[in-house]
Design an enzyme around this catalytic site. Sequence first.
Site, mmCIF file in Angstrom:
data_model
loop_
_atom_site.group_PDB
_atom_site.id
_atom_site.type_symbol
_atom_site.label_atom_id
_atom_site.label_comp_id
_atom_site.label_asym_id
_atom_site.label_seq_id
_atom_site.Cartn_x
_atom_site.Cartn_y
_atom_site.Cartn_z
ATOM 1 C CD GLN A 71 -3.146 -0.592 0.332
ATOM 2 O OE1 GLN A 71 -3.557 0.568 0.318
ATOM 3 N NE2 GLN A 71 -3.678 -1.527 -0.439
ATOM 4 C CG ASN A 75 -1.549 3.954 3.498
ATOM 5 O OD1 ASN A 75 -1.187 2.800 3.275
ATOM 6 N ND2 ASN A 75 -2.772 4.245 3.926
ATOM 7 N NE ARG A 76 6.265 2.713 1.572
ATOM 8 C CZ ARG A 76 6.297 2.917 0.262
ATOM 9 N NH1 ARG A 76 5.166 3.080 -0.418
ATOM 10 N NH2 ARG A 76 7.435 2.968 -0.389
ATOM 11 C CG LEU A 77 -1.337 2.112 6.991
ATOM 12 C CD1 LEU A 77 -2.680 2.750 7.316
ATOM 13 C CD2 LEU A 77 -0.617 1.691 8.274
#
Length: 258
Positions: free
Chosen positions: A220, A222-224
Amino acid sequence: MRYAARSGLRVWAWLGSRPPGQVLAPAAAMDLGPLRKSYRGDEEAFEEKHLASFDPIKQFAMWFEEAMRCPSIGEANAMCLATCTRDGRPSARMVLLKGFSQDGFRFFTNHESRKGKELDSNPFASIVFYWEPLNRQVRIEGSVERLPEEESEHYFHSRPRSSQIGAVVSRQSTVIPDREYLRKKNTELEELYRESTVPKPAYWGGYILKPDVVEFWQGQTNRLHDRIVFRRLRDAAAPTGLMTHKGEGNWVYERLAP
């Protein structure tokens, strides 16, 4: 020390005096922090409802087929194989997956190589597939066993003849004088087996990794990142957590924080 910016990267190079005529190898420390790319958006998140199956092998098959169809992925079956010595020293390298089923994941190599020796002394391994254009990776852990000799024999003789001879030429991971040594040995064996079948070396064969853990990761922006991991329960009666879900057979699955 000199600082320079190159293509968004910060480079520090040490400059010092040197004797006339002496050439110094480039010395630089690179800050790779700015190297970053966008993955998928939240609308493309990989959620539990998107699982094609609650059996991780079937789910892997679906993702693998998508990777095979992706024109930007040259070798969908390329995987990083990590092994470890008995005293905990790890090593890793890229190899090719040569088959998978409910039994496990198959690959072939030299039994006398570093990975072969490590698997003999510590028969557990992890493999990782990274399909960058799809922003996906799959991580698999499990025990490893040698394949039956007849299966290794069958696969060996299905390979291109040059690859068969290459397996005989190379005593993998041993020290050799130079590349010319390999060329000479290869020429000798091509002549030796010109009119006959290339015998499979006793030190070459297949392995099967029997999975206990299979994790599906999708990136993802957003790094989530999405992480859904399947675990094989050895004891079906063992208690599971409130956030653990029943899969097919003796598999359970959970979502992990990124």
